[in-house]
Design a protein around this motif. Structure first.
Motif: not given
Length: 117
Positions: A68-77, A80-82, A85-88
């Protein structure tokens, strides 16, 4: 282990209740994540006392957490539409899974009288 499970369970319940106002729920995920991270590290400190199922569950949790944290670092901002889902949804799913893990560990340590964990 009973204490770890209770702290974890009540932290999740409080966060879910704060989701009645979505903004406060999102903010409550920050201390929940920190609490669960510390609890997961403390469980790793008792690795040798865990049974094989508990070890598999913990390894799965850490895999999900790191992914999750790797995806968070890669995708960052770029979410948009997701973003919801990604933050909650995903973090609360991982948090709920960790409550399940602590319950399973509590149950197994109680069966073997390892209540000092």
């Amino acid at each position: 282990m009973k204490t770890i499970h209770n702290i974890n369970k009540w932290s999740l319940i409080i966060t879910l209740l704060l989701y009645l106002t979505i903004y406060l729920g999102l903010l409550a995920q920050i201390p929940l994540g920190f609490i669960q991270f510390v609890l997961a590290l403390s469980i790793l400190g008792h690795w040798k006392q865990l049974n094989s199922l508990s070890k598999k569950l913990i390894l799965t949790y850490w895999s999900l957490f790191i992914s999750y944290w790797l995806a968070f670092a890669i995708m960052g901002n770029s979410l948009n539409d997701l973003w919801f889902i990604f933050y909650s949804i995903i973090p609360m799913s991982i948090a709920s899974y960790f409550v399940y893990i602590t319950y399973q560990i509590k149950k197994s340590t109680h069966e073997f009288k390892l209540d000092y964990i």
